[in-house]
Write a protein that holds these residues in place. Structure first.
Motif, mmCIF file in Angstrom:
data_model
loop_
_atom_site.group_PDB
_atom_site.id
_atom_site.type_symbol
_atom_site.label_atom_id
_atom_site.label_comp_id
_atom_site.label_asym_id
_atom_site.label_seq_id
_atom_site.Cartn_x
_atom_site.Cartn_y
_atom_site.Cartn_z
ATOM 1 N N TYR A 34 0.844 -1.209 0.000
ATOM 2 C CA TYR A 34 0.000 0.000 0.000
ATOM 3 C C TYR A 34 0.872 1.250 0.000
ATOM 4 O O TYR A 34 0.704 2.155 -0.827
ATOM 5 C CB TYR A 34 -0.890 -0.030 1.240
ATOM 6 N N PRO A 36 -6.768 4.102 -5.818
ATOM 7 C CA PRO A 36 -7.390 2.765 -5.963
ATOM 8 C C PRO A 36 -7.105 2.138 -7.323
ATOM 9 O O PRO A 36 -6.824 0.938 -7.408
ATOM 10 C CB PRO A 36 -8.883 3.048 -5.791
ATOM 11 N N PHE A 37 -7.127 2.970 -8.375
ATOM 12 C CA PHE A 37 -6.886 2.421 -9.707
ATOM 13 C C PHE A 37 -5.448 1.934 -9.855
ATOM 14 O O PHE A 37 -5.208 0.798 -10.285
ATOM 15 C CB PHE A 37 -7.195 3.490 -10.763
ATOM 16 N N PHE A 77 -3.300 1.209 -7.545
ATOM 17 C CA PHE A 77 -3.059 0.099 -6.616
ATOM 18 C C PHE A 77 -3.587 -1.206 -7.218
ATOM 19 O O PHE A 77 -2.901 -2.232 -7.220
ATOM 20 C CB PHE A 77 -3.756 0.413 -5.290
ATOM 21 N N THR A 78 -4.809 -1.166 -7.754
ATOM 22 C CA THR A 78 -5.395 -2.356 -8.370
ATOM 23 C C THR A 78 -4.542 -2.822 -9.545
ATOM 24 O O THR A 78 -4.253 -4.011 -9.689
ATOM 25 C CB THR A 78 -6.816 -2.052 -8.861
ATOM 26 N N LEU A 79 -4.133 -1.852 -10.365
ATOM 27 C CA LEU A 79 -3.331 -2.185 -11.540
ATOM 28 C C LEU A 79 -2.039 -2.881 -11.121
ATOM 29 O O LEU A 79 -1.666 -3.930 -11.652
ATOM 30 C CB LEU A 79 -3.014 -0.872 -12.284
ATOM 31 N N ILE A 135 -1.295 -4.368 -8.212
ATOM 32 C CA ILE A 135 -1.522 -5.663 -7.561
ATOM 33 C C ILE A 135 -1.927 -6.712 -8.601
ATOM 34 O O ILE A 135 -1.448 -7.852 -8.576
ATOM 35 C CB ILE A 135 -2.617 -5.531 -6.476
ATOM 36 N N PHE A 159 -10.887 -7.682 -13.002
ATOM 37 C CA PHE A 159 -10.252 -6.402 -12.660
ATOM 38 C C PHE A 159 -11.247 -5.508 -11.922
ATOM 39 O O PHE A 159 -10.891 -4.857 -10.928
ATOM 40 C CB PHE A 159 -9.746 -5.707 -13.932
ATOM 41 N N LEU A 180 -11.600 -6.833 -8.384
ATOM 42 C CA LEU A 180 -10.439 -6.495 -7.550
ATOM 43 C C LEU A 180 -10.442 -5.001 -7.237
ATOM 44 O O LEU A 180 -10.184 -4.586 -6.099
ATOM 45 C CB LEU A 180 -9.148 -6.890 -8.279
ATOM 46 N N PHE A 181 -10.774 -4.197 -8.256
ATOM 47 C CA PHE A 181 -10.798 -2.739 -8.060
ATOM 48 C C PHE A 181 -11.800 -2.370 -6.970
ATOM 49 O O PHE A 181 -11.483 -1.594 -6.058
ATOM 50 C CB PHE A 181 -11.156 -2.049 -9.378
ATOM 51 N N LEU A 229 -10.484 -3.500 -3.490
ATOM 52 C CA LEU A 229 -9.365 -2.701 -2.993
ATOM 53 C C LEU A 229 -9.803 -1.276 -2.680
ATOM 54 O O LEU A 229 -9.337 -0.655 -1.739
ATOM 55 C CB LEU A 229 -8.224 -2.682 -4.024
ATOM 56 N N TRP A 230 -10.739 -0.770 -3.508
ATOM 57 C CA TRP A 230 -11.181 0.611 -3.340
ATOM 58 C C TRP A 230 -12.040 0.767 -2.094
ATOM 59 O O TRP A 230 -11.842 1.678 -1.280
ATOM 60 C CB TRP A 230 -11.939 1.026 -4.605
ATOM 61 N N ILE A 247 -6.382 -0.997 5.183
ATOM 62 C CA ILE A 247 -4.933 -0.855 5.344
ATOM 63 C C ILE A 247 -4.602 0.569 5.782
ATOM 64 O O ILE A 247 -3.788 0.794 6.683
ATOM 65 C CB ILE A 247 -4.216 -1.200 4.020
ATOM 66 N N ILE A 283 -2.637 1.757 9.124
ATOM 67 C CA ILE A 283 -1.408 2.567 9.094
ATOM 68 C C ILE A 283 -1.594 3.853 9.900
ATOM 69 O O ILE A 283 -0.756 4.201 10.728
ATOM 70 C CB ILE A 283 -1.012 2.884 7.637
#
Lengths: 253, 175
Positions: A69, A89-90, A92-94, A96, B38, B41-42, B45-46, B53, B57
């Motif tokens: 992250y 987010p974009f 990071f997704t890309l 990962i 994709f 996952l997006f 994660l979003w 996370i 942190i």
């Protein structure tokens, strides 16, 4: 079967019947689809479950998740500045997705998603589309100034077409770089794997000699692990750099 | 459904000898599943993993900063306490030395007074003693002349048988 080094890149349906049809094209669930689902699920589960907010001393898994992250956040911050972080987010997704695709492809017998030009080119087009949309939303028609560098007018006659072409080739270079790297590495592994098999089968002194390509495979494997990470990083950082141009045009200084 | 059936069933590569990544018949499937996975996952994660996370942190950063601030505050307190202790110590020391000085002066005065008194007493005693001595001496002297006169009378009477008057005898003794 393993003797054709290109055979590993074949996308083949796992079920005879297509899952659905889109505009007359049959959509199959393929070996690649399976890997994509595995990558998406594994990454989602790991990045969600390894982290527990409020755990002050992270476990090993949480450390990895936090590290990835912050790695991506720092990358965006250094390449695109503060306002690039809304694309976190974009990017990071890309990162990962490409990273996990590359690493899961290293497992023997699996499939390398990113060794397919269709995938890498789609991702690159997505990036460029995002860049273009961002540029026009942020600067309106002024985004076209991206193609006009600071130069005397007679040079612009030459420079503007060059800028346009370099912009248009970005999706190609971005996608081919990742595709070719993964393809070449895995081809090389398969070729040397073929050597091991044929030398081993040859009998006599050749069986002993099979150790040489075997050692080479180990070395290439280590190199490929590095390449797997590096290409994911390059893909993500180039995305950040392109987004930076869309956000800030040419305003250096 | 105009399936040209390029993939219909087998595990065989669709175009033997072709370059698999350029086999366009697989593109629709590839792109479809890429979009699906994709996007999945997006979204995860979003909406889920990223905030989680980030929360972990920032929470840790806050805890560490809080602990550092607490440690700094504690250090400040300890330093203040030490300074207070030092000033208290210095004050006590000053008070103690002042008290000691005072005591010393009081003692000195007392000693001086006692000494003066004793001196005075001694001087008085000495003067009295001197006076006594002088008186005794005078008495002794008188006693001596009387004794001499009486002796003289006695001697004269014994030698001559004359009775000398005490006055004559005294004059004689004196001369």
């Amino acid at each position: 079967m393993a003797l054709n080094p290109m055979e590993q890149f074949t996308v083949r349906p796992l079920f005879a019947e297509p899952v659905l049809h889109i505009a007359g094209h049959p959509i199959y669930f393929t070996n690649q689809s399976l890997l994509m689902v595995i990558v998406a699920l594994a990454a989602s589960l790991f990045l969600t479950l390894a982290v527990k907010p409020g755990r002050l001393v992270p476990t090993r898994g949480q450390s990895m998740a936090e590290l990835s992250y912050e790695f991506v956040a720092n990358m965006i911050h250094s390449a695109s500045g503060e306002d690039g972080l809304k694309f976190f987010p974009f990017v990071f997704t890309l990162f990962i997705f490409v990273l996990c695709s590359n690493f899961f492809g290293m497992v023997p017998g699996s499939f390398t998603i990113t060794s397919q030009i269709a995938v890498t080119f789609s991702l690159a087009l997505l990036v460029i589309a995002l860049v273009i949309v961002t540029g026009f939303v942020k600067h309106g028609i002024g985004f076209l100034k991206l193609f006009v560098p600071h130069a005397p007018w007679y040079l612009l006659i030459l420079l503007v077409p060059i800028e346009v072409i370099s912009f248009l080739t970005r999706p190609i270079s971005l996608s081919v770089r990742l595709f070719a790297n993964m393809l070449a590495g895995h081809t090389m592994l398969a070729v040397f794997g073929g050597f091991v098999v044929s030398l081993g089968a040859a009998g006599g002194i050749f069986t002993g000699l099979a150790i040489a390509p075997m050692l080479l495979i180990i070395a290439i494997m280590l190199l490929e692990l590095l390449v797997a990470f590096l290409q994911a990083y390059v893909f993500a950082i180039l995305t950040c750099i392109y987004l930076n141009e869309a956000l800030h045009l040419h305003d250096h200084h | 459904m105009a399936d040209e059936a390029p993939h219909t069933a087998t595990t065989e590569a669709p175009h033997e000898g072709g370059f698999p990544p350029f086999d366009t018949t697989t593109f629709p499937s590839q792109i479809f599943w890429l979009v699906v996975t994709f996007a999945f996952l997006f979204t995860v994660l979003w909406k889920v993993a990223g905030p989680r996370i980030n929360g972990a942190i920032t929470q840790r950063r806050r805890a560490i900063n809080g602990a550092i601030a607490g440690a700094n505050a504690a250090r400040g307190e300890a330093e203040a306490a030490e300074a207070a202790y030092r000033t208290a110590l210095a004050g006590a020391r000053a008070r103690a030395s002042a008290l000691a000085e005072e005591n010393r002066q009081a003692l000195n005065a007392e000693v001086a007074r006692a000494k003066a008194e004793a001196d005075e007493k001694a001087a008085a005693a000495m003067a009295k003693a001197d006076a006594d001595i002088a008186a005794t001496r005078e008495a002794a002297k008188a006693q001596v002349s009387v004794a001499a006169r009486d002796t003289a009378i006695a001697i004269v009477a014994h030698l001559t048988g004359d009775q000398v008057s005490p006055e004559d005898a005294a004059d004689a003794v004196k001369s």
